[in-house]
Design a protein around this motif. Structure first.
Motif, PDB file in Angstrom:
ATOM      1  N   ARG A  88     -37.484 132.244  34.509  1.00 14.78           N
ATOM      2  CA  ARG A  88     -36.590 131.103  35.133  1.00 14.78           C
ATOM      3  C   ARG A  88     -37.595 129.967  35.345  1.00 14.78           C
ATOM      4  O   ARG A  88     -37.161 128.836  34.994  1.00 14.78           O
ATOM      5  CB  ARG A  88     -35.605 131.544  36.235  1.00 14.78           C
ATOM      6  CG  ARG A  88     -34.673 132.223  35.914  1.00 14.78           C
ATOM      7  CD  ARG A  88     -33.802 132.828  37.091  1.00 14.78           C
ATOM      8  NE  ARG A  88     -33.187 131.785  37.811  1.00 14.78           N
ATOM      9  CZ  ARG A  88     -32.119 131.326  37.355  1.00 14.78           C
ATOM     10  NH1 ARG A  88     -31.223 131.728  36.281  1.00 14.78           N
ATOM     11  NH2 ARG A  88     -31.504 130.330  38.143  1.00 14.78           N
ATOM     12  N   PHE A  89     -38.641 130.440  36.111  1.00 10.93           N
ATOM     13  CA  PHE A  89     -39.507 128.959  36.398  1.00 10.93           C
ATOM     14  C   PHE A  89     -40.123 128.585  35.215  1.00 10.93           C
ATOM     15  O   PHE A  89     -40.553 127.436  35.013  1.00 10.93           O
ATOM     16  CB  PHE A  89     -40.513 129.697  37.451  1.00 10.93           C
ATOM     17  CG  PHE A  89     -41.583 128.770  38.077  1.00 10.93           C
ATOM     18  CD1 PHE A  89     -41.057 127.958  38.959  1.00 10.93           C
ATOM     19  CD2 PHE A  89     -42.828 128.633  37.608  1.00 10.93           C
ATOM     20  CE1 PHE A  89     -41.943 126.799  39.539  1.00 10.93           C
ATOM     21  CE2 PHE A  89     -43.745 127.881  37.963  1.00 10.93           C
ATOM     22  CZ  PHE A  89     -43.290 126.696  39.105  1.00 10.93           C
ATOM     23  N   ALA A  90     -40.475 129.322  34.179  1.00  6.39           N
ATOM     24  CA  ALA A  90     -41.177 128.948  32.988  1.00  6.39           C
ATOM     25  C   ALA A  90     -40.227 128.201  32.170  1.00  6.39           C
ATOM     26  O   ALA A  90     -40.596 127.212  31.566  1.00  6.39           O
ATOM     27  CB  ALA A  90     -41.586 130.301  32.198  1.00  6.39           C
ATOM     28  N   ALA A  91     -38.994 128.625  32.266  1.00  4.90           N
ATOM     29  CA  ALA A  91     -37.891 127.824  31.438  1.00  4.90           C
ATOM     30  C   ALA A  91     -37.849 126.414  32.025  1.00  4.90           C
ATOM     31  O   ALA A  91     -37.301 125.501  31.229  1.00  4.90           O
ATOM     32  CB  ALA A  91     -36.416 128.782  31.406  1.00  4.90           C
ATOM     33  N   ALA A  92     -38.078 126.452  33.212  1.00  5.07           N
ATOM     34  CA  ALA A  92     -37.923 124.933  33.885  1.00  5.07           C
ATOM     35  C   ALA A  92     -38.877 123.980  33.399  1.00  5.07           C
ATOM     36  O   ALA A  92     -38.695 122.714  33.214  1.00  5.07           O
ATOM     37  CB  ALA A  92     -37.914 125.013  35.326  1.00  5.07           C
ATOM     38  N   GLY A  93     -39.996 124.398  33.441  1.00  6.62           N
ATOM     39  CA  GLY A  93     -41.122 123.528  32.615  1.00  6.62           C
ATOM     40  C   GLY A  93     -40.847 123.272  31.328  1.00  6.62           C
ATOM     41  O   GLY A  93     -41.026 122.003  31.077  1.00  6.62           O
ATOM     42  N   SER A  94     -40.326 124.208  30.386  1.00  8.75           N
ATOM     43  CA  SER A  94     -40.254 123.757  29.155  1.00  8.75           C
ATOM     44  C   SER A  94     -38.970 122.917  29.036  1.00  8.75           C
ATOM     45  O   SER A  94     -38.875 121.861  28.042  1.00  8.75           O
ATOM     46  CB  SER A  94     -39.930 124.878  28.112  1.00  8.75           C
ATOM     47  OG  SER A  94     -38.714 125.524  28.348  1.00  8.75           O
ATOM     48  N   ALA A  95     -38.057 123.006  29.794  1.00  8.33           N
ATOM     49  CA  ALA A  95     -36.878 121.918  29.961  1.00  8.33           C
ATOM     50  C   ALA A  95     -37.303 120.571  30.321  1.00  8.33           C
ATOM     51  O   ALA A  95     -36.983 119.719  29.674  1.00  8.33           O
ATOM     52  CB  ALA A  95     -36.047 122.500  30.830  1.00  8.33           C
ATOM     53  N   TYR A  96     -38.307 120.538  31.311  1.00  3.42           N
ATOM     54  CA  TYR A  96     -38.730 119.406  31.829  1.00  3.42           C
ATOM     55  C   TYR A  96     -39.518 118.786  30.639  1.00  3.42           C
ATOM     56  O   TYR A  96     -39.612 117.490  30.284  1.00  3.42           O
ATOM     57  CB  TYR A  96     -39.817 119.501  32.884  1.00  3.42           C
ATOM     58  CG  TYR A  96     -40.173 118.500  33.465  1.00  3.42           C
ATOM     59  CD1 TYR A  96     -39.806 117.642  34.925  1.00  3.42           C
ATOM     60  CD2 TYR A  96     -41.504 117.498  32.786  1.00  3.42           C
ATOM     61  CE1 TYR A  96     -40.303 116.906  35.355  1.00  3.42           C
ATOM     62  CE2 TYR A  96     -41.598 116.530  33.369  1.00  3.42           C
ATOM     63  CZ  TYR A  96     -41.473 116.088  34.666  1.00  3.42           C
ATOM     64  OH  TYR A  96     -41.978 114.804  35.251  1.00  3.42           O
ATOM     65  N   LEU A  97     -40.426 119.478  29.912  1.00  4.56           N
ATOM     66  CA  LEU A  97     -41.075 118.894  28.823  1.00  4.56           C
ATOM     67  C   LEU A  97     -40.144 118.230  27.526  1.00  4.56           C
ATOM     68  O   LEU A  97     -40.264 117.102  27.241  1.00  4.56           O
ATOM     69  CB  LEU A  97     -41.862 119.872  28.147  1.00  4.56           C
ATOM     70  CG  LEU A  97     -42.552 119.640  26.619  1.00  4.56           C
ATOM     71  CD1 LEU A  97     -43.456 118.620  26.755  1.00  4.56           C
ATOM     72  CD2 LEU A  97     -43.312 121.166  26.325  1.00  4.56           C
ATOM     73  N   ARG A  98     -39.293 118.989  27.091  1.00  2.47           N
ATOM     74  CA  ARG A  98     -38.229 118.670  26.232  1.00  2.47           C
ATOM     75  C   ARG A  98     -37.532 117.246  26.636  1.00  2.47           C
ATOM     76  O   ARG A  98     -37.315 116.390  26.017  1.00  2.47           O
ATOM     77  CB  ARG A  98     -37.261 119.736  25.990  1.00  2.47           C
ATOM     78  CG  ARG A  98     -37.850 120.997  25.353  1.00  2.47           C
ATOM     79  CD  ARG A  98     -36.628 121.991  25.107  1.00  2.47           C
ATOM     80  NE  ARG A  98     -37.340 123.501  24.901  1.00  2.47           N
ATOM     81  CZ  ARG A  98     -37.655 123.703  23.608  1.00  2.47           C
ATOM     82  NH1 ARG A  98     -37.385 122.741  22.564  1.00  2.47           N
ATOM     83  NH2 ARG A  98     -37.922 124.742  23.410  1.00  2.47           N
ATOM     84  N   ALA A 186     -45.923 125.318  27.452  1.00  2.00           N
ATOM     85  CA  ALA A 186     -45.624 125.167  28.770  1.00  2.00           C
ATOM     86  C   ALA A 186     -45.133 126.417  29.489  1.00  2.00           C
ATOM     87  O   ALA A 186     -45.238 126.444  30.780  1.00  2.00           O
ATOM     88  CB  ALA A 186     -44.605 123.927  28.724  1.00  2.00           C
ATOM     89  N   GLU A 187     -44.406 126.994  28.869  1.00  2.00           N
ATOM     90  CA  GLU A 187     -43.701 128.216  29.457  1.00  2.00           C
ATOM     91  C   GLU A 187     -44.884 129.127  29.888  1.00  2.00           C
ATOM     92  O   GLU A 187     -44.969 129.798  30.773  1.00  2.00           O
ATOM     93  CB  GLU A 187     -42.646 128.790  28.513  1.00  2.00           C
ATOM     94  CG  GLU A 187     -41.497 127.900  28.252  1.00  2.00           C
ATOM     95  CD  GLU A 187     -40.196 128.910  27.615  1.00  2.00           C
ATOM     96  OE1 GLU A 187     -40.590 130.105  27.374  1.00  2.00           O
ATOM     97  OE2 GLU A 187     -39.377 128.117  27.486  1.00  2.00           O
ATOM     98  N   ASN A 188     -45.876 129.292  29.197  1.00  2.00           N
ATOM     99  CA  ASN A 188     -47.079 130.324  29.431  1.00  2.00           C
ATOM    100  C   ASN A 188     -47.860 129.669  30.464  1.00  2.00           C
ATOM    101  O   ASN A 188     -48.019 130.383  31.367  1.00  2.00           O
ATOM    102  CB  ASN A 188     -47.979 130.459  27.892  1.00  2.00           C
ATOM    103  CG  ASN A 188     -47.215 131.171  26.928  1.00  2.00           C
ATOM    104  OD1 ASN A 188     -46.346 131.960  27.318  1.00  2.00           O
ATOM    105  ND2 ASN A 188     -47.933 130.963  25.639  1.00  2.00           N
ATOM    106  N   GLY A 189     -47.956 128.510  30.460  1.00  2.00           N
ATOM    107  CA  GLY A 189     -48.715 127.812  31.552  1.00  2.00           C
ATOM    108  C   GLY A 189     -47.798 127.786  32.779  1.00  2.00           C
ATOM    109  O   GLY A 189     -48.555 128.187  33.736  1.00  2.00           O
ATOM    110  N   ALA A 190     -46.588 127.833  32.980  1.00  2.00           N
ATOM    111  CA  ALA A 190     -45.774 128.181  34.162  1.00  2.00           C
ATOM    112  C   ALA A 190     -45.958 129.325  34.590  1.00  2.00           C
ATOM    113  O   ALA A 190     -45.893 129.658  35.608  1.00  2.00           O
ATOM    114  CB  ALA A 190     -44.302 127.734  33.737  1.00  2.00           C
ATOM    115  N   ARG A 191     -45.824 130.447  33.720  1.00  2.00           N
ATOM    116  CA  ARG A 191     -46.046 131.884  34.111  1.00  2.00           C
ATOM    117  C   ARG A 191     -47.325 131.972  34.807  1.00  2.00           C
ATOM    118  O   ARG A 191     -47.465 132.812  35.871  1.00  2.00           O
ATOM    119  CB  ARG A 191     -45.606 132.841  33.054  1.00  2.00           C
ATOM    120  CG  ARG A 191     -44.371 132.802  32.620  1.00  2.00           C
ATOM    121  CD  ARG A 191     -44.179 133.941  31.372  1.00  2.00           C
ATOM    122  NE  ARG A 191     -42.705 134.111  30.954  1.00  2.00           N
ATOM    123  CZ  ARG A 191     -42.138 133.300  29.888  1.00  2.00           C
ATOM    124  NH1 ARG A 191     -43.253 132.631  29.273  1.00  2.00           N
ATOM    125  NH2 ARG A 191     -41.057 133.313  29.584  1.00  2.00           N
TER     126      ARG A 191
END
Length: 200
Positions: A88-98, A186-191
């Motif tokens: 979920r935290f990783a998905a937040a990062g990609s959502a922000y990016l998009r 971004a998701e990998n970085g967030a994880r």
């Protein structure tokens, strides 16, 4: 006049915000003016001031809309990511990016320093809701002190915003990176951020 078909009677404030997003994405904040927004909508240059006191108050409405839309985008992405806190935290990062890429320079108004002095309550509320969402997602990944949790949120935003800015500036175009590729990074970085921050 063609511009007048862009909104219906009573919806002018929403049309002003929407058109402001368009102009900000095209030319950025320094060149933005209320007169340009009015001209694009085909209305008098005085009309916007019936709804917004000045340029900064219109920009505050744009920033409020951007913060609310980002909050909705992050919620949708994290809901789709499932129950695992790291996912979920990783998905937040990609959502922000998009979202930042999709909105372009119109998104940057969220961070406009000149808006702080307005003390706009709607903007403040939208900003708190967004940060509360990010903070809750960070807290769920492990027990940390409040400063550590806020640092984790800051790192996530810096990571996603940095990718978005570099993508918008064309740096990744030379390597033929797609937005999907950067979202995965971004998701990998967030994880990695959640693993690197030591829970206490």
């Amino acid at each position: 006049m063609a511009g007048r078909r862009g909104y219906h009677h009573g919806d002018l404030p929403a049309a002003l915000v929407r058109t402001s997003f368009e102009l900000l994405a095209e030319q950025g904040l320094p060149s933005f003016s209320v007169a340009q927004v009015a001209r694009r909508l085909g209305i008098s240059t005085a009309s916007p001031y019936r709804h917004f006191r000045d340029r900064d108050h219109l920009l505050a409405a744009v920033a409020t809309a951007a913060a609310r839309e980002l909050t909705e985008a992050v919620r949708a992405a994290t809901d789709a990511a499932g129950a695992d806190p790291a996912d979920r935290f990783a998905a937040a990062g990609s959502a922000y990016l998009r979202f930042a890429v999709g909105r372009g320079a119109g998104f940057d108004v969220i961070y406009a320093a000149e808006l702080a002095a307005l003390r706009d309550e709607e903007l403040a509320t939208a900003g708190r809701e967004l940060m509360d969402l990010f903070t809750g997602l960070a807290e769920a990944t492990g027990a940390r002190s409040k400063p550590e949790t806020l640092e984790l949120v800051g790192n996530l935003i810096a990571l996603a915003h940095g990718y978005a800015a570099l993508y918008r500036n064309g740096l990744f175009a030379a390597g033929r990176y797609r937005l999907e590729d950067l979202a995965a990074q971004a998701e990998n970085g967030a994880r990695a951020l959640t693993r690197g921050a030591t829970p206490r």
